[in-house]
Scaffold this motif. Sequence first.
Motif, PDB file in Angstrom:
ATOM      1  N   SER A  36      10.510  -1.861  -2.010  1.00  8.81           N
ATOM      2  CA  SER A  36       9.679  -2.560  -1.326  1.00  8.81           C
ATOM      3  C   SER A  36       7.947  -2.450  -1.684  1.00  8.81           C
ATOM      4  O   SER A  36       7.346  -3.445  -1.437  1.00  8.81           O
ATOM      5  CB  SER A  36       9.456  -1.853   0.386  1.00  8.81           C
ATOM      6  N   TRP A  37       7.532  -1.221  -2.024  1.00 13.65           N
ATOM      7  CA  TRP A  37       6.126  -1.260  -2.665  1.00 13.65           C
ATOM      8  C   TRP A  37       5.919  -2.119  -3.632  1.00 13.65           C
ATOM      9  O   TRP A  37       4.815  -2.587  -3.677  1.00 13.65           O
ATOM     10  CB  TRP A  37       5.603   0.335  -2.726  1.00 13.65           C
ATOM     11  N   VAL A  38       6.944  -2.078  -4.447  1.00 18.20           N
ATOM     12  CA  VAL A  38       6.837  -3.096  -5.700  1.00 18.20           C
ATOM     13  C   VAL A  38       6.569  -4.462  -5.350  1.00 18.20           C
ATOM     14  O   VAL A  38       5.747  -5.297  -5.873  1.00 18.20           O
ATOM     15  CB  VAL A  38       7.674  -2.757  -6.731  1.00 18.20           C
ATOM     16  N   ILE A  39       7.268  -4.838  -4.370  1.00 21.81           N
ATOM     17  CA  ILE A  39       7.731  -6.339  -3.901  1.00 21.81           C
ATOM     18  C   ILE A  39       6.211  -6.829  -3.299  1.00 21.81           C
ATOM     19  O   ILE A  39       5.714  -7.734  -3.335  1.00 21.81           O
ATOM     20  CB  ILE A  39       8.731  -6.347  -2.831  1.00 21.81           C
ATOM     21  N   ARG A  40       5.664  -5.819  -2.451  1.00 19.75           N
ATOM     22  CA  ARG A  40       4.485  -5.844  -1.664  1.00 19.75           C
ATOM     23  C   ARG A  40       3.128  -6.151  -2.520  1.00 19.75           C
ATOM     24  O   ARG A  40       2.435  -6.838  -2.483  1.00 19.75           O
ATOM     25  CB  ARG A  40       4.241  -5.029  -0.600  1.00 19.75           C
ATOM     26  N   TYR A  41       3.279  -5.077  -3.685  1.00 21.42           N
ATOM     27  CA  TYR A  41       2.171  -5.316  -4.470  1.00 21.42           C
ATOM     28  C   TYR A  41       2.155  -6.389  -5.382  1.00 21.42           C
ATOM     29  O   TYR A  41       1.417  -7.159  -5.785  1.00 21.42           O
ATOM     30  CB  TYR A  41       2.122  -4.317  -5.366  1.00 21.42           C
ATOM     31  N   ASP A  42       3.541  -6.995  -5.868  1.00 27.91           N
ATOM     32  CA  ASP A  42       3.646  -8.266  -6.581  1.00 27.91           C
ATOM     33  C   ASP A  42       3.053  -9.303  -5.848  1.00 27.91           C
ATOM     34  O   ASP A  42       2.814 -10.595  -6.409  1.00 27.91           O
ATOM     35  CB  ASP A  42       5.171  -8.400  -6.914  1.00 27.91           C
ATOM     36  N   SER A  43       3.217  -9.374  -4.343  1.00 26.96           N
ATOM     37  CA  SER A  43       2.587 -10.508  -3.633  1.00 26.96           C
ATOM     38  C   SER A  43       0.916 -10.543  -3.660  1.00 26.96           C
ATOM     39  O   SER A  43       0.507 -11.613  -3.224  1.00 26.96           O
ATOM     40  CB  SER A  43       3.068 -10.318  -2.414  1.00 26.96           C
ATOM     41  N   GLY A  44       0.258  -9.594  -4.282  1.00 25.06           N
ATOM     42  CA  GLY A  44      -0.944  -9.705  -4.547  1.00 25.06           C
ATOM     43  C   GLY A  44      -1.891  -9.173  -3.604  1.00 25.06           C
ATOM     44  O   GLY A  44      -3.037  -9.331  -3.742  1.00 25.06           O
ATOM     45  N   ASP A  45      -1.360  -8.375  -2.671  1.00 24.88           N
ATOM     46  CA  ASP A  45      -2.285  -7.589  -1.569  1.00 24.88           C
ATOM     47  C   ASP A  45      -1.737  -6.293  -1.675  1.00 24.88           C
ATOM     48  O   ASP A  45      -0.866  -5.724  -1.330  1.00 24.88           O
ATOM     49  CB  ASP A  45      -2.196  -8.137  -0.361  1.00 24.88           C
ATOM     50  N   LEU A  46      -2.362  -5.256  -2.304  1.00 31.20           N
ATOM     51  CA  LEU A  46      -2.255  -3.980  -2.502  1.00 31.20           C
ATOM     52  C   LEU A  46      -2.280  -3.270  -1.024  1.00 31.20           C
ATOM     53  O   LEU A  46      -1.343  -2.282  -0.726  1.00 31.20           O
ATOM     54  CB  LEU A  46      -3.191  -3.223  -3.155  1.00 31.20           C
ATOM     55  N   ARG A  47      -3.140  -3.686  -0.195  1.00 31.75           N
ATOM     56  CA  ARG A  47      -3.062  -2.947   1.386  1.00 31.75           C
ATOM     57  C   ARG A  47      -1.857  -3.199   2.020  1.00 31.75           C
ATOM     58  O   ARG A  47      -1.792  -2.490   3.008  1.00 31.75           O
ATOM     59  CB  ARG A  47      -4.305  -3.569   2.098  1.00 31.75           C
ATOM     60  N   GLN A  48      -0.910  -4.392   1.656  1.00 31.23           N
ATOM     61  CA  GLN A  48       0.230  -4.720   2.114  1.00 31.23           C
ATOM     62  C   GLN A  48       1.324  -3.370   2.350  1.00 31.23           C
ATOM     63  O   GLN A  48       1.842  -3.031   2.982  1.00 31.23           O
ATOM     64  CB  GLN A  48       0.914  -5.904   1.736  1.00 31.23           C
ATOM     65  N   ILE A  49       1.177  -2.734   1.379  1.00 33.24           N
ATOM     66  CA  ILE A  49       1.906  -1.264   0.984  1.00 33.24           C
ATOM     67  C   ILE A  49       1.526  -0.455   2.120  1.00 33.24           C
ATOM     68  O   ILE A  49       2.357   0.539   2.618  1.00 33.24           O
ATOM     69  CB  ILE A  49       1.713  -0.802  -0.393  1.00 33.24           C
ATOM     70  N   GLU A  50       0.280  -0.423   2.440  1.00 35.48           N
ATOM     71  CA  GLU A  50       0.134   0.625   3.515  1.00 35.48           C
ATOM     72  C   GLU A  50       0.571   0.315   4.871  1.00 35.48           C
ATOM     73  O   GLU A  50       0.564   1.260   5.701  1.00 35.48           O
ATOM     74  CB  GLU A  50      -1.626   0.673   3.552  1.00 35.48           C
ATOM     75  N   TYR A  51       1.082  -0.862   4.853  1.00 36.56           N
ATOM     76  CA  TYR A  51       1.795  -1.057   6.244  1.00 36.56           C
ATOM     77  C   TYR A  51       2.991  -0.772   6.558  1.00 36.56           C
ATOM     78  O   TYR A  51       3.586  -0.761   7.501  1.00 36.56           O
ATOM     79  CB  TYR A  51       1.638  -2.603   6.533  1.00 36.56           C
ATOM     80  N   LEU A  52       3.640  -0.159   5.207  1.00 31.90           N
ATOM     81  CA  LEU A  52       5.002   0.167   5.281  1.00 31.90           C
ATOM     82  C   LEU A  52       5.024   1.660   5.955  1.00 31.90           C
ATOM     83  O   LEU A  52       4.090   2.405   5.860  1.00 31.90           O
ATOM     84  CB  LEU A  52       5.344   0.603   3.775  1.00 31.90           C
ATOM     85  N   PRO A  53       6.245   1.829   6.731  1.00 31.61           N
ATOM     86  CA  PRO A  53       6.318   3.179   7.626  1.00 31.61           C
ATOM     87  C   PRO A  53       6.059   4.521   6.760  1.00 31.61           C
ATOM     88  O   PRO A  53       5.476   5.164   7.382  1.00 31.61           O
ATOM     89  CB  PRO A  53       7.570   2.957   8.296  1.00 31.61           C
ATOM     90  N   GLU A  54       6.575   4.481   5.516  1.00 31.69           N
ATOM     91  CA  GLU A  54       6.454   5.607   5.061  1.00 31.69           C
ATOM     92  C   GLU A  54       5.202   6.070   4.437  1.00 31.69           C
ATOM     93  O   GLU A  54       4.869   7.122   3.904  1.00 31.69           O
ATOM     94  CB  GLU A  54       7.612   5.626   3.552  1.00 31.69           C
ATOM     95  N   TYR A  55       4.249   5.054   4.456  1.00 30.38           N
ATOM     96  CA  TYR A  55       2.877   5.494   4.012  1.00 30.38           C
ATOM     97  C   TYR A  55       2.056   5.189   5.003  1.00 30.38           C
ATOM     98  O   TYR A  55       0.698   5.092   4.957  1.00 30.38           O
ATOM     99  CB  TYR A  55       2.421   4.429   2.865  1.00 30.38           C
ATOM    100  N   GLU A  56       2.410   5.438   6.317  1.00 27.96           N
ATOM    101  CA  GLU A  56       1.256   5.189   7.497  1.00 27.96           C
ATOM    102  C   GLU A  56       0.412   6.383   7.211  1.00 27.96           C
ATOM    103  O   GLU A  56       0.776   7.590   7.049  1.00 27.96           O
ATOM    104  CB  GLU A  56       2.295   5.447   8.650  1.00 27.96           C
ATOM    105  N   GLY A  57      -0.854   6.275   7.822  1.00 27.48           N
ATOM    106  CA  GLY A  57      -1.874   7.150   7.853  1.00 27.48           C
ATOM    107  C   GLY A  57      -2.279   7.501   6.250  1.00 27.48           C
ATOM    108  O   GLY A  57      -2.972   8.321   5.988  1.00 27.48           O
ATOM    109  N   CYS A  58      -1.914   6.749   5.164  1.00 25.08           N
ATOM    110  CA  CYS A  58      -2.385   7.055   3.800  1.00 25.08           C
ATOM    111  C   CYS A  58      -2.928   5.762   3.240  1.00 25.08           C
ATOM    112  O   CYS A  58      -2.860   4.720   3.552  1.00 25.08           O
ATOM    113  CB  CYS A  58      -1.087   7.351   2.996  1.00 25.08           C
ATOM    114  N   TYR A  59      -3.960   5.960   2.381  1.00 18.97           N
ATOM    115  CA  TYR A  59      -4.554   5.075   1.445  1.00 18.97           C
ATOM    116  C   TYR A  59      -3.548   5.119   0.324  1.00 18.97           C
ATOM    117  O   TYR A  59      -3.151   5.943  -0.280  1.00 18.97           O
ATOM    118  CB  TYR A  59      -5.676   5.533   0.767  1.00 18.97           C
ATOM    119  N   VAL A  60      -3.070   3.878  -0.049  1.00 21.70           N
ATOM    120  CA  VAL A  60      -2.400   3.847  -1.408  1.00 21.70           C
ATOM    121  C   VAL A  60      -3.237   3.132  -2.562  1.00 21.70           C
ATOM    122  O   VAL A  60      -3.949   2.059  -2.365  1.00 21.70           O
ATOM    123  CB  VAL A  60      -1.124   2.611  -1.081  1.00 21.70           C
ATOM    124  N   PHE A  61      -2.797   3.605  -3.756  1.00 17.56           N
ATOM    125  CA  PHE A  61      -3.601   3.188  -5.035  1.00 17.56           C
ATOM    126  C   PHE A  61      -2.464   2.984  -6.104  1.00 17.56           C
ATOM    127  O   PHE A  61      -1.274   3.690  -5.982  1.00 17.56           O
ATOM    128  CB  PHE A  61      -4.430   4.158  -5.526  1.00 17.56           C
TER     129      PHE A  61
END
Length: 231
Positions: free
Chosen positions: A64-89
Amino acid sequence: MKQKLHEKTLIYIGGILIVFFTGCNSTPLEGYIDWQPPPPEAEEAILYRIADYKTQALGQELPSWVIRYDSGDLRQIEYLPEYEGCYVFIGKRTGTNFKALQQWNSGFRVTHDFARLVALRIQERFTKEALTFPDQEYGAFFEAVIKAAYDAAFIGSIQEDDFWVKKQYLNEDGVTIEQEIYEFLILVTIDKETLERQIDSILNTIAVPRDLTKEQTARVLQIKTVFFDGF
């Protein structure tokens, strides 16, 4: 009121079929100048398909994180439940030499490479807030913050995952392969509060240069108070 649709365009972008409809323009009244601002320049569509990826041979789907990153918006990954409360890089490297990219992937060290990812995101935040250029709006303070971020030893970051995809970029015909590129991605996370404390320390430790104008000083004080809005 129904409008007659006279144009339909199909664009295949990264495995997504997008359909655009354009309606007919109404005829302006005689003697009336129907002025409209020119449309913004549209970005050229990049046509590609994913030909292979790390887990394809195992029959697994793209994460899921690869699909969201490929959509062009890095911050969309941070909306995934497994990364709640985290910054993603995302650490990223592209090229045609698979073995060289594997070596980069193996040599990635979050303790060393994470600072660069944070510094780039801090720079992006300053740029987004600036009305002109960040080095003009914030003076030497901007450069000092970026340098301090590059040199910082951030703690708390975790290398969660890595992945690669092989993309075939296509010509306008959507069939002919123009170039094949490997894209290697490394997912790193860090607790939001943990990172914010460390960035706050940088922002508040660096003294505001005395040679800043009143406007620049005001802008520096302002961005300190809203820095994590949209970070």
